[in-house]
Write a protein that holds these residues in place. Structure first.
Motif, PDB file in Angstrom:
ATOM      1  N   UNK A  20      44.481   0.299  62.887  1.00  0.00           N
ATOM      2  CA  UNK A  20      45.441   0.255  63.987  1.00  0.00           C
ATOM      3  C   UNK A  20      45.598  -1.169  64.519  1.00  0.00           C
ATOM      4  N   UNK A  21      44.483  -1.849  64.718  1.00  0.00           N
ATOM      5  CA  UNK A  21      44.517  -3.197  65.296  1.00  0.00           C
ATOM      6  C   UNK A  21      45.190  -4.192  64.355  1.00  0.00           C
ATOM      7  N   UNK A  22      44.843  -4.152  63.073  1.00  0.00           N
ATOM      8  CA  UNK A  22      45.410  -5.112  62.130  1.00  0.00           C
ATOM      9  C   UNK A  22      46.881  -4.832  61.841  1.00  0.00           C
ATOM     10  N   UNK A  23      47.250  -3.563  61.787  1.00  0.00           N
ATOM     11  CA  UNK A  23      48.669  -3.245  61.584  1.00  0.00           C
ATOM     12  C   UNK A  23      49.493  -3.673  62.791  1.00  0.00           C
ATOM     13  N   UNK A  24      48.906  -3.582  63.956  1.00  0.00           N
ATOM     14  CA  UNK A  24      49.566  -4.069  65.171  1.00  0.00           C
ATOM     15  C   UNK A  24      49.815  -5.571  65.083  1.00  0.00           C
ATOM     16  N   UNK A  25      48.979  -6.259  64.311  1.00  0.00           N
ATOM     17  CA  UNK A  25      49.118  -7.701  64.118  1.00  0.00           C
ATOM     18  C   UNK A  25      49.781  -8.048  62.790  1.00  0.00           C
ATOM     19  N   UNK A  26      50.604  -7.120  62.316  1.00  0.00           N
ATOM     20  CA  UNK A  26      51.514  -7.357  61.180  1.00  0.00           C
ATOM     21  C   UNK A  26      50.825  -7.464  59.815  1.00  0.00           C
ATOM     22  N   UNK A  27      49.688  -6.788  59.628  1.00  0.00           N
ATOM     23  CA  UNK A  27      49.058  -6.690  58.314  1.00  0.00           C
ATOM     24  C   UNK A  27      49.256  -5.278  57.765  1.00  0.00           C
ATOM     25  N   UNK A  28      49.310  -5.182  56.448  1.00  0.00           N
ATOM     26  CA  UNK A  28      49.300  -3.878  55.788  1.00  0.00           C
ATOM     27  C   UNK A  28      47.861  -3.591  55.396  1.00  0.00           C
ATOM     28  N   UNK A  29      47.353  -2.416  55.736  1.00  0.00           N
ATOM     29  CA  UNK A  29      45.932  -2.115  55.558  1.00  0.00           C
ATOM     30  C   UNK A  29      45.735  -0.901  54.662  1.00  0.00           C
ATOM     31  N   UNK A  30      44.857  -1.045  53.667  1.00  0.00           N
ATOM     32  CA  UNK A  30      44.399   0.062  52.832  1.00  0.00           C
ATOM     33  C   UNK A  30      42.932   0.314  53.178  1.00  0.00           C
ATOM     34  N   UNK A  31      42.533   1.596  53.165  1.00  0.00           N
ATOM     35  CA  UNK A  31      41.185   1.962  53.593  1.00  0.00           C
ATOM     36  C   UNK A  31      40.413   2.671  52.491  1.00  0.00           C
ATOM     37  N   UNK A  32      39.087   2.452  52.497  1.00  0.00           N
ATOM     38  CA  UNK A  32      38.176   3.170  51.607  1.00  0.00           C
ATOM     39  C   UNK A  32      36.922   3.515  52.405  1.00  0.00           C
ATOM     40  N   UNK A  33      36.291   4.654  52.059  1.00  0.00           N
ATOM     41  CA  UNK A  33      35.134   5.112  52.831  1.00  0.00           C
ATOM     42  C   UNK A  33      33.813   4.931  52.096  1.00  0.00           C
ATOM     43  N   UNK A  34      33.864   4.612  50.798  1.00  0.00           N
ATOM     44  CA  UNK A  34      32.645   4.371  50.036  1.00  0.00           C
ATOM     45  C   UNK A  34      32.982   3.475  48.844  1.00  0.00           C
ATOM     46  N   UNK A  35      31.969   3.156  48.048  1.00  0.00           N
ATOM     47  CA  UNK A  35      32.178   2.246  46.934  1.00  0.00           C
ATOM     48  C   UNK A  35      33.164   2.762  45.901  1.00  0.00           C
ATOM     49  N   UNK A  36      33.083   4.043  45.589  1.00  0.00           N
ATOM     50  CA  UNK A  36      33.960   4.610  44.570  1.00  0.00           C
ATOM     51  C   UNK A  36      35.424   4.546  44.995  1.00  0.00           C
ATOM     52  N   UNK A  37      35.696   4.933  46.254  1.00  0.00           N
ATOM     53  CA  UNK A  37      37.087   4.898  46.724  1.00  0.00           C
ATOM     54  C   UNK A  37      37.581   3.462  46.858  1.00  0.00           C
ATOM     55  N   UNK A  38      36.663   2.548  47.212  1.00  0.00           N
ATOM     56  CA  UNK A  38      37.050   1.135  47.281  1.00  0.00           C
ATOM     57  C   UNK A  38      37.483   0.624  45.912  1.00  0.00           C
ATOM     58  N   UNK A  39      36.680   0.897  44.886  1.00  0.00           N
ATOM     59  CA  UNK A  39      37.003   0.397  43.551  1.00  0.00           C
ATOM     60  C   UNK A  39      38.320   0.976  43.044  1.00  0.00           C
ATOM     61  N   UNK A  40      38.579   2.227  43.381  1.00  0.00           N
ATOM     62  CA  UNK A  40      39.849   2.840  42.974  1.00  0.00           C
ATOM     63  C   UNK A  40      41.026   2.132  43.638  1.00  0.00           C
ATOM     64  N   UNK A  41      40.897   1.855  44.938  1.00  0.00           N
ATOM     65  CA  UNK A  41      41.956   1.154  45.662  1.00  0.00           C
ATOM     66  C   UNK A  41      42.085  -0.290  45.171  1.00  0.00           C
ATOM     67  N   UNK A  42      40.948  -0.910  44.895  1.00  0.00           N
ATOM     68  CA  UNK A  42      40.971  -2.301  44.433  1.00  0.00           C
ATOM     69  C   UNK A  42      41.671  -2.412  43.079  1.00  0.00           C
ATOM     70  N   UNK A  43      41.364  -1.504  42.188  1.00  0.00           N
ATOM     71  CA  UNK A  43      42.019  -1.529  40.873  1.00  0.00           C
ATOM     72  C   UNK A  43      43.520  -1.318  41.013  1.00  0.00           C
ATOM     73  N   UNK A  44      43.900  -0.491  41.940  1.00  0.00           N
ATOM     74  CA  UNK A  44      45.319  -0.175  42.113  1.00  0.00           C
ATOM     75  C   UNK A  44      46.103  -1.331  42.736  1.00  0.00           C
ATOM     76  N   UNK A  45      45.492  -2.018  43.720  1.00  0.00           N
ATOM     77  CA  UNK A  45      46.233  -3.020  44.488  1.00  0.00           C
ATOM     78  C   UNK A  45      45.729  -4.450  44.287  1.00  0.00           C
ATOM     79  N   UNK A  46      44.873  -4.666  43.301  1.00  0.00           N
ATOM     80  CA  UNK A  46      44.207  -5.955  43.143  1.00  0.00           C
ATOM     81  C   UNK A  46      45.167  -7.150  43.219  1.00  0.00           C
ATOM     82  N   UNK A  47      46.285  -7.064  42.527  1.00  0.00           N
ATOM     83  CA  UNK A  47      47.207  -8.202  42.461  1.00  0.00           C
ATOM     84  C   UNK A  47      48.003  -8.390  43.748  1.00  0.00           C
ATOM     85  N   UNK A  48      47.954  -7.419  44.660  1.00  0.00           N
ATOM     86  CA  UNK A  48      48.722  -7.507  45.899  1.00  0.00           C
ATOM     87  C   UNK A  48      47.870  -7.884  47.104  1.00  0.00           C
ATOM     88  N   UNK A  49      46.551  -7.844  46.953  1.00  0.00           N
ATOM     89  CA  UNK A  49      45.672  -8.044  48.103  1.00  0.00           C
ATOM     90  C   UNK A  49      45.577  -9.514  48.499  1.00  0.00           C
TER      91      UNK A  49
END
Length: 234
Positions: A20-49
């Motif tokens: 909420x705070x970072x989006x309020x400051x004009x960032x796009x935010x992706x979230x992960x709750x553990x290592x596995x979900x992080x790696x999945x998100x990282x693989x998907x968005x790596x070139x955009x992060x």
């Protein structure tokens, strides 16, 4: 286009507050709750992060392992978060390739300041910086901090006027939250009855001879700068 940040933290409340705070400051935010979900998100968005934020303590792994995994394939900046007061954690994280380190509990404003500092350091230093913004026959000079009209005549601006106009010109067509504008121009959030930003916008409109068609009010959201903006290098 907003910069995209990937955050992994096992605490749901922390994730929600940060998003909420970072989006309020004009960032796009992706979230992960553990290592596995992080790696999945990282693989998907790596070139955009543009940045990754890693909590050290996670249920299925730790931030150090994820930091090493990221560094094998990417140079994306990394900030590590930990509740440990042990300097060893900080040293290990930095040796693995983290760019910054923040202990818990932390002030979200400090995290935001560190994010902005990293983005400034890791920007495209090869490209020349913007010197002028042109819009509706006006020209704003970022070095001289002056505004000229169509005839080349100076338009009087206070320091706050300049900061507000500069931020609008950097984000044309975007709906900008009132608190974001106050943070960028005054370094603080607005109170529930604080109308100082609205007074400042009204004053800037007068400087630009604007009848609220250039800087439009978006009811319940904030303001949007509607003119076409051209950025020019020195």
């Amino acid at each position: 286009m907003p910069r995209k940040i990937l955050i992994v933290d096992d605490d749901a409340k922390t994730r929600t507050l940060l998003k909420t705070y970072l989006e309020k400051n004009q960032y796009e935010v992706r979230l992960a709750h553990d290592g596995a979900s992080f790696l999945a998100e990282f693989e998907r968005y790596q070139d955009e992060l543009s940045l990754v934020i890693l909590d050290v303590m996670l249920p299925d792994t730790d931030g150090f392992a994820l930091c090493g995994r990221v560094r094998r394939t990417s140079k994306v900046p990394i900030i590590m978060l930990t509740a440990s007061a042990d300097d060893t954690d900080k040293i290990v994280g930095l040796e693995l390739g983290a760019d910054d380190y923040l202990g818990k509990p932390y002030n979200p404003r400090e995290l935001l300041a560190r994010i902005k500092a990293i983005h400034r350091r890791t920007g495209d230093v090869a490209s020349a910086p913007v010197r002028f913004y042109r819009f509706n026959a006006f020209r704003l000079d970022l070095v001289e901090r002056t505004l000229s009209d169509a005839q080349g005549e100076p338009v009087k601006l206070t320091g706050l006027d300049f900061q507000l106009l500069k931020y609008f010109l950097e984000h044309p067509g975007e709906v900008l939250d009132r608190d974001v504008l106050a943070e960028e121009t005054r370094g603080r959030d607005l109170g529930p009855l604080d109308r100082s930003l609205d007074v400042q916008v009204s004053r800037l409109r007068q400087r630009l001879n604007d009848d609220a068609t250039l800087i439009k009010t978006v009811r319940g959201s904030g303001y949007v700068f509607s003119a076409e903006v051209v950025a020019e290098q020195a």
